[in-house]
Design an enzyme around this catalytic site. Structure first.
Site, short mmCIF file in Angstrom:
data_model
loop_
_atom_site.label_atom_id
_atom_site.label_comp_id
_atom_site.label_asym_id
_atom_site.label_seq_id
_atom_site.Cartn_x
_atom_site.Cartn_y
_atom_site.Cartn_z
N GLY A 209 0.76 -1.24 0.00
CA GLY A 209 0.00 0.00 0.00
C GLY A 209 0.80 1.30 0.00
O GLY A 209 0.35 2.31 -0.52
N ASP B 234 -5.11 1.66 10.60
CA ASP B 234 -6.53 1.42 10.84
C ASP B 234 -6.69 0.99 12.31
O ASP B 234 -6.77 1.83 13.19
CB ASP B 234 -6.98 0.35 9.83
CG ASP B 234 -8.46 0.04 9.88
OD1 ASP B 234 -9.23 0.91 10.30
OD2 ASP B 234 -8.85 -1.07 9.47
N LYS C 18 -7.18 6.24 10.88
CA LYS C 18 -8.59 6.21 11.30
C LYS C 18 -8.60 6.13 12.82
O LYS C 18 -8.57 5.04 13.39
CB LYS C 18 -9.29 4.97 10.74
CG LYS C 18 -9.38 4.91 9.22
CD LYS C 18 -10.11 3.64 8.81
CE LYS C 18 -10.08 3.42 7.32
NZ LYS C 18 -10.63 2.11 6.92
N PHE D 133 -14.11 2.78 4.50
CA PHE D 133 -13.17 2.09 3.64
C PHE D 133 -12.73 2.99 2.49
O PHE D 133 -13.57 3.54 1.78
CB PHE D 133 -13.79 0.80 3.10
CG PHE D 133 -12.80 -0.05 2.38
CD1 PHE D 133 -11.83 -0.76 3.08
CD2 PHE D 133 -12.80 -0.10 0.99
CE1 PHE D 133 -10.89 -1.52 2.41
CE2 PHE D 133 -11.86 -0.87 0.31
CZ PHE D 133 -10.91 -1.58 1.02
N VAL D 134 -11.44 3.15 2.33
CA VAL D 134 -10.92 4.02 1.27
C VAL D 134 -9.96 3.26 0.35
O VAL D 134 -9.36 2.26 0.75
CB VAL D 134 -10.19 5.25 1.86
CG1 VAL D 134 -11.15 6.19 2.54
CG2 VAL D 134 -9.07 4.84 2.81
N ASP E 52 -5.92 -0.37 -1.79
CA ASP E 52 -6.66 -1.23 -2.71
C ASP E 52 -7.95 -1.78 -2.13
O ASP E 52 -8.13 -1.87 -0.91
CB ASP E 52 -5.81 -2.44 -3.09
CG ASP E 52 -5.63 -3.40 -1.92
OD1 ASP E 52 -5.12 -2.97 -0.87
OD2 ASP E 52 -6.02 -4.58 -2.04
N ARG F 181 -5.64 0.76 -6.76
CA ARG F 181 -4.44 1.41 -6.24
C ARG F 181 -4.00 2.58 -7.11
O ARG F 181 -3.34 3.50 -6.66
CB ARG F 181 -3.26 0.41 -6.17
CG ARG F 181 -3.44 -0.71 -5.17
CD ARG F 181 -2.11 -1.46 -5.01
NE ARG F 181 -2.27 -2.76 -4.40
CZ ARG F 181 -2.28 -2.99 -3.09
NH1 ARG F 181 -2.18 -1.99 -2.24
NH2 ARG F 181 -2.41 -4.22 -2.63
P1 IMP Z 1 -4.40 -2.29 10.75
O1 IMP Z 1 -3.49 -3.40 11.18
O2 IMP Z 1 -5.82 -2.54 11.13
O3 IMP Z 1 -3.93 -0.92 11.21
O4 IMP Z 1 -4.46 -2.27 9.17
C1 IMP Z 1 -3.37 -2.47 8.40
C2 IMP Z 1 -3.64 -2.60 6.94
O5 IMP Z 1 -5.02 -2.81 6.57
C3 IMP Z 1 -3.26 -1.32 6.22
O6 IMP Z 1 -1.88 -1.19 6.08
C4 IMP Z 1 -3.99 -1.50 4.92
O7 IMP Z 1 -3.24 -2.31 4.06
C5 IMP Z 1 -5.26 -2.21 5.32
N1 IMP Z 1 -6.39 -1.25 5.43
C6 IMP Z 1 -6.93 -0.74 6.54
N2 IMP Z 1 -7.93 0.12 6.26
C7 IMP Z 1 -8.01 0.17 4.90
C8 IMP Z 1 -8.87 0.89 3.98
O8 IMP Z 1 -9.75 1.69 4.33
N3 IMP Z 1 -8.63 0.66 2.66
C9 IMP Z 1 -7.68 -0.18 2.21
N4 IMP Z 1 -6.86 -0.87 3.03
C10 IMP Z 1 -7.03 -0.70 4.37
MG MG Z 2 -0.62 -1.48 4.38
#
Ligand code: IMP
Ligand code: MG
Length: 176
Positions: A46, A104, A132, A153-154, A160, A166
């Site tokens: 990402g 996230d 977020k 969700f973005v 992606d 992307r």
């Molecule tokens: P986390 O461990 O929950 O902080 O999320 C890690 C990964 O989830 C990020 O690096 C993204 O790859 C994916 N992710 C989280 N939220 C989104 C979103 O809104 N769109 C796309 N990918 C997301």
């Molecule tokens: Mg990521």
């Protein structure tokens, strides 16, 4: 509106605003890391577009590399286990910046930081384009944050939906 697979997305943060923010973050890093030769580590996939734009705005001596993380549920304990893959550089005594597209829940980052700290960097900080805050499971210091967004969700600018979207230049949000 952008149709990506079976869903529609609308612009949340236009390219112009993203580019301005990238310059702002790079300016902070240029000031904070002058003479520290920082190593920027992008978390694939990402972060690759963000890191590419950010790196072009860095005017200090610095290096870049990438790593992947794989997460899986640990059956014997609660929560996710994250494994770092493909980091070849020795980060001992280096000033390290983890570069993320989005934080996230923060779970990935907590695990990644834990593992990188064990490698004894001189310092370890986090740069993320998006965050977020309402989704974060526990407080986690984010040192450089581009935009705080709602828990939606973005996609776009590297992010992606199931591998797609992307390449959108704007950050786009799922439309109702
Ligand atoms: P986390 O461990 O929950 O902080 O999320 C890690 C990964 O989830 C990020 O690096 C993204 O790859 C994916 N992710 C989280 N939220 C989104 C979103 O809104 N769109 C796309 N990918 C997301
Ligand atoms: Mg990521």
């Amino acid at each position: 509106m952008h149709k990506v697979k079976d869903k529609y997305f609308k612009t949340l943060i236009p390219s112009h605003d993203i580019q301005a923010k990238v310059v702002e973050i790079a300016d902070l890093l240029n000031a904070d890391y002058a003479n520290k030769n920082p190593l920027l580590i992008g978390v694939l996939n990402g972060s690759f577009i963000f890191l590419s734009d950010l790196f072009k705005c860095m005017n200090i001596d610095c290096e870049v590399t990438f790593m992947r993380v794989s997460s899986y549920e640990n059956l014997r304990s609660t929560g996710k286990v994250t494994q770092i893959i493909g980091l070849k550089e020795d980060i001992t005594d280096r000033h390290v910046l983890i570069v993320e597209d989005i934080v996230d829940t923060g779970q990935t980052l907590v695990n990644v930081k834990e593992q990188l700290v064990k490698m004894n960097p001189a310092s370890l900080k986090v740069v993320t384009l998006l965050n977020k805050p309402d989704a974060m499971l526990k407080p986690l210091p984010l040192d450089y944050v581009g935009f705080k967004i709602k828990n939606d969700f973005v996609i776009g600018y590297g992010l992606d939906y199931d591998g797609h979207g992307r390449n959108l230049v704007d950050i786009c949000v799922l439309a109702e």
